[in-house]
Structure formats: C-alpha cells, structure tokens
Design a protein around this motif. Sequence first.
Motif, PDB file in Angstrom:
ATOM      1  N   GLY A  33       0.903  -1.304  -0.097  1.00  0.00           N
ATOM      2  CA  GLY A  33      -0.141   0.077  -0.011  1.00  0.00           C
ATOM      3  C   GLY A  33       0.769   1.184  -0.106  1.00  0.00           C
ATOM      4  O   GLY A  33       0.391   2.479   0.379  1.00  0.00           O
ATOM      5  N   ALA A  34       2.018   1.272  -0.678  1.00  0.00           N
ATOM      6  CA  ALA A  34       3.022   2.121  -0.550  1.00  0.00           C
ATOM      7  C   ALA A  34       2.304   3.391  -1.388  1.00  0.00           C
ATOM      8  O   ALA A  34       3.039   4.635  -1.406  1.00  0.00           O
ATOM      9  CB  ALA A  34       4.398   1.852  -1.162  1.00  0.00           C
ATOM     10  N   ASP A  35       1.677   3.089  -2.305  1.00  0.00           N
ATOM     11  CA  ASP A  35       1.261   4.183  -3.260  1.00  0.00           C
ATOM     12  C   ASP A  35      -0.008   5.083  -2.706  1.00  0.00           C
ATOM     13  O   ASP A  35      -0.206   6.027  -3.318  1.00  0.00           O
ATOM     14  CB  ASP A  35       0.455   3.553  -4.488  1.00  0.00           C
ATOM     15  N   GLY A  36      -0.580   4.672  -1.561  1.00  0.00           N
ATOM     16  CA  GLY A  36      -1.404   5.410  -0.996  1.00  0.00           C
ATOM     17  C   GLY A  36      -1.163   6.664  -0.021  1.00  0.00           C
ATOM     18  O   GLY A  36       0.083   7.090  -0.036  1.00  0.00           O
ATOM     19  N   PHE A  37      -2.000   7.258   0.414  1.00  0.00           N
ATOM     20  CA  PHE A  37      -1.811   8.130   1.254  1.00  0.00           C
ATOM     21  C   PHE A  37      -0.583   8.380   2.533  1.00  0.00           C
ATOM     22  O   PHE A  37       0.567   8.613   2.300  1.00  0.00           O
ATOM     23  CB  PHE A  37      -2.934   8.918   2.077  1.00  0.00           C
ATOM     24  N   ILE A  38      -0.992   7.386   3.448  1.00  0.00           N
ATOM     25  CA  ILE A  38      -0.213   6.924   4.375  1.00  0.00           C
ATOM     26  C   ILE A  38       1.106   6.468   4.177  1.00  0.00           C
ATOM     27  O   ILE A  38       2.167   6.538   4.463  1.00  0.00           O
ATOM     28  CB  ILE A  38      -0.709   6.544   5.985  1.00  0.00           C
ATOM     29  N   GLY A  39       0.725   5.219   3.208  1.00  0.00           N
ATOM     30  CA  GLY A  39       1.908   4.751   2.706  1.00  0.00           C
ATOM     31  C   GLY A  39       2.852   5.211   2.050  1.00  0.00           C
ATOM     32  O   GLY A  39       3.990   4.864   2.008  1.00  0.00           O
TER      33      GLY A  39
ATOM     34  N   GLY B 275       1.031   5.655  -8.065  1.00  0.00           N
ATOM     35  CA  GLY B 275       0.276   6.499  -6.984  1.00  0.00           C
ATOM     36  C   GLY B 275       1.072   7.740  -6.470  1.00  0.00           C
ATOM     37  O   GLY B 275       1.717   8.293  -7.345  1.00  0.00           O
ATOM     38  N   TRP B 276       1.010   8.017  -5.191  1.00  0.00           N
ATOM     39  CA  TRP B 276       1.692   9.164  -4.654  1.00  0.00           C
ATOM     40  C   TRP B 276       3.411   8.761  -4.739  1.00  0.00           C
ATOM     41  O   TRP B 276       3.958   9.760  -4.631  1.00  0.00           O
ATOM     42  CB  TRP B 276       1.343   9.387  -3.285  1.00  0.00           C
ATOM     43  N   LEU B 277       3.801   7.713  -4.980  1.00  0.00           N
ATOM     44  CA  LEU B 277       5.237   7.330  -4.974  1.00  0.00           C
ATOM     45  C   LEU B 277       5.765   8.199  -6.258  1.00  0.00           C
ATOM     46  O   LEU B 277       6.970   8.669  -6.242  1.00  0.00           O
ATOM     47  CB  LEU B 277       5.683   6.089  -5.196  1.00  0.00           C
ATOM     48  N   ASP B 278       5.019   8.451  -7.461  1.00  0.00           N
ATOM     49  CA  ASP B 278       5.385   9.096  -8.521  1.00  0.00           C
ATOM     50  C   ASP B 278       5.980  10.615  -8.014  1.00  0.00           C
ATOM     51  O   ASP B 278       6.280  11.132  -8.917  1.00  0.00           O
ATOM     52  CB  ASP B 278       4.318   9.068  -9.722  1.00  0.00           C
ATOM     53  N   ASP B 279       5.242  11.271  -6.962  1.00  0.00           N
ATOM     54  CA  ASP B 279       5.570  12.514  -6.521  1.00  0.00           C
ATOM     55  C   ASP B 279       6.468  12.649  -5.501  1.00  0.00           C
ATOM     56  O   ASP B 279       7.208  13.860  -5.262  1.00  0.00           O
ATOM     57  CB  ASP B 279       4.440  13.089  -5.761  1.00  0.00           C
ATOM     58  N   LEU B 280       7.196  11.432  -5.037  1.00  0.00           N
ATOM     59  CA  LEU B 280       8.437  11.591  -4.183  1.00  0.00           C
ATOM     60  C   LEU B 280       9.604  12.271  -5.066  1.00  0.00           C
ATOM     61  O   LEU B 280       9.861  12.180  -6.147  1.00  0.00           O
ATOM     62  CB  LEU B 280       8.813  10.101  -3.578  1.00  0.00           C
ATOM     63  N   PRO B 281      10.514  13.041  -4.160  1.00  0.00           N
ATOM     64  CA  PRO B 281      11.726  13.536  -4.985  1.00  0.00           C
ATOM     65  C   PRO B 281      12.627  12.503  -5.610  1.00  0.00           C
ATOM     66  O   PRO B 281      12.823  11.379  -5.143  1.00  0.00           O
ATOM     67  CB  PRO B 281      12.369  14.208  -3.796  1.00  0.00           C
ATOM     68  N   ALA B 282      13.267  12.775  -6.521  1.00  0.00           N
ATOM     69  CA  ALA B 282      13.975  11.836  -7.705  1.00  0.00           C
ATOM     70  C   ALA B 282      15.369  11.309  -6.542  1.00  0.00           C
ATOM     71  O   ALA B 282      15.596  10.296  -6.985  1.00  0.00           O
ATOM     72  CB  ALA B 282      14.416  12.614  -8.874  1.00  0.00           C
TER      73      ALA B 282
END
Length: 339
Positions: free
Chosen positions: A16-22, A49-56
């Motif tokens: 669930g790493a792609d989600g809000f808390i994950g 998911g939100w992992l695509d927004d993490l810093p490179a």
Amino acid sequence: MPAMACFDSAKILVTGADGFIGSHLTERLARAGAAVTALSLYNSFDGHGWLDDLPANLSGNLSLVRGDIRDPSFVRNLVSGQDIILHLAALIAIPHSYVAARSYVETNVLGTLNVLEASRECAPGRVVVTSTSEVYGTAQTIPIAESHPLHGQSPYSATKIGADMLAEAYARSFGLPVVILRPFNTFGPRQSERAVIPTIIRQALDPTCRMLKLGDTTTLRDFTFVEDTVSAFLAVAAAPSIDYGRPYNAGTGIAVSVADVIAMVSDLTETNKPAEQDCQRLRPAESEVRALIADSRRLTADTGWHAETSLNKGLAETIAWWRTRFERGKVHQSRTYMT
C-alpha cells in the motif's frame, strides 16, 4: 521514538505504498537509508500513485513494484528476504464497502492472510498490520483503550476486525512477530476527498464552491497528522519490547467535531462559506460512528511515541499543500466522503 539510524540499510517491504499514509511512510524510510520495496496496486497507466511525486533523489533507496496482495504467490516472493513488513494495503473507502463488500473481504482479510502466511514461511524480524479505529464502532467509553469491544458498523470495519483477529491468531498460534497498529483518523497532504478534512479544505479553497456540502458535522474524531502516524509505524517497527499479537492505538487523545474543523479551516483559509448537509454524504443511521477518541498510553509506554503536531498546525500544512494543487491545476471534481 526510534532513532532513524536503526532503519539504515534495513530491507523493508511497504504494501500500500502508493496510498496516502503509505507514501509518507515510504518517503520517511527512504530518507533514513532503508532499502524499501514499495508495493502499489497494479494498473495499466504505468503509475505508482503518490510514489510518483516523491523526490528523485530518493529513487536509489526504492524498489517500486506493482502487483496485488490477493495473489499469494506474488506476496510470498515479495516478503522473501525482507527484514520488516509494513502492511498497509487495503480497501479503505467506507461508502464503497456498502456496495462491494466482497472485494473488501478479498483484499483486507485474504490479502492480510497472504502477508501473514508468507511471513510465517519467510520469517522477517517483524510484521506490522494496519488496523483502524473504525473497528471500535461508536465509543462506549472515552477515551477508547485497546480493550474496548469491537463492533463492525460497516463492511469495511468488519473486514479490518477480521484482519486483526488473523494477526492475533498468527502471533498466538505460530509465534509470528506481528504487531497490530490502530491509527485514529489520520489527515494531511495527499489524502483523497473520501475523507472529511480534505473535503472541507478543497471546498473552502475552490472558487466554484459557494457552500460546503458535508455529511454529519456533529460526529467527534481524533484527528492525527500523517507525520505523527508515520512515526507510530516506525515506533512499533523498531521498539525492542513490543507485545506481539496485541493492538496499539495511535491518536492524539483530543476530540473535535467536524463542525469544529470547519470553523478552523474557515479561519485558516479566510473564507466564510455556509455549510449545508448533503444527504448523499451520510452513512446509514445504524452505521454511523458517533465518537472516536484514542487512548494511546499502551503505545507510549512500550515505544515512547506520542503525537507532536497540533491540529491547527497540521491543518495549516495541509491547506498549503492544497493551495499548491490548485495552482498546478491538479484539483478535480469533488468526491463524496463519509467520516
């Protein structure tokens, strides 16, 4: 709370790493130097998911994997060789659980069973299963301790109770080092509008919304900022003395009504839009959970964790994030939520 150095080079699987808390948890672990295998639900859009927004600059510590926890062979291969399993993958939208209960059983119960079975075989050092304060139903005593009776007041909460009982059974039956963490209502950046706080903020900031359409504004909730919830996960993952098979609540112990949150958001956004009840946003009468306030003393005693972010500060950070979303044109049509 654990020193982040204890996660340096640790092999950690986050489902669930792609989600809000994950995604917040994955980001914190990657910054701490952990080797994180981050599982997101498979999709045909080549996204995580939100992992695509993490810093490179964090990509060197991340292994992004797409798949489905309902597949036992897939889960077994993921768990193999990991030091810590942080299991967050779940269907969590309460409204959809009323119309698609079987999918919640398959993901939340059977998916958790797959994680536990794989962990039993592969023997990681610790497994953390994510529960929810919804398993308690409306509070019979306040604050809610882990000894509070469990009540499935929605199909979603019923499946999370089932997953909790499996985790307890695997600890007792097989000696699996599994911990059950029960976060209370978490909020912050990246949360979808299925939840009440982003629904309020989005409508407050949206110039096309002339009023705030909401459900029941009298319910009481214990709102915990996402960074504090992430710290709770890290605390139970690293604490040397933890009680396997038993749940740990994570919340502030402070109750506010949805109406209180509306007033705070209105003040912080300098808006004064009227609130109107939308019947489509109400839960069935016997399913509504009237009050959820955490007693987190067990977690504090065993790990030293406590919430550090005030509601006002957390709201301000979340509003700032939403403002950025508006500026970038990434805000879509409002979605229905239930608290």
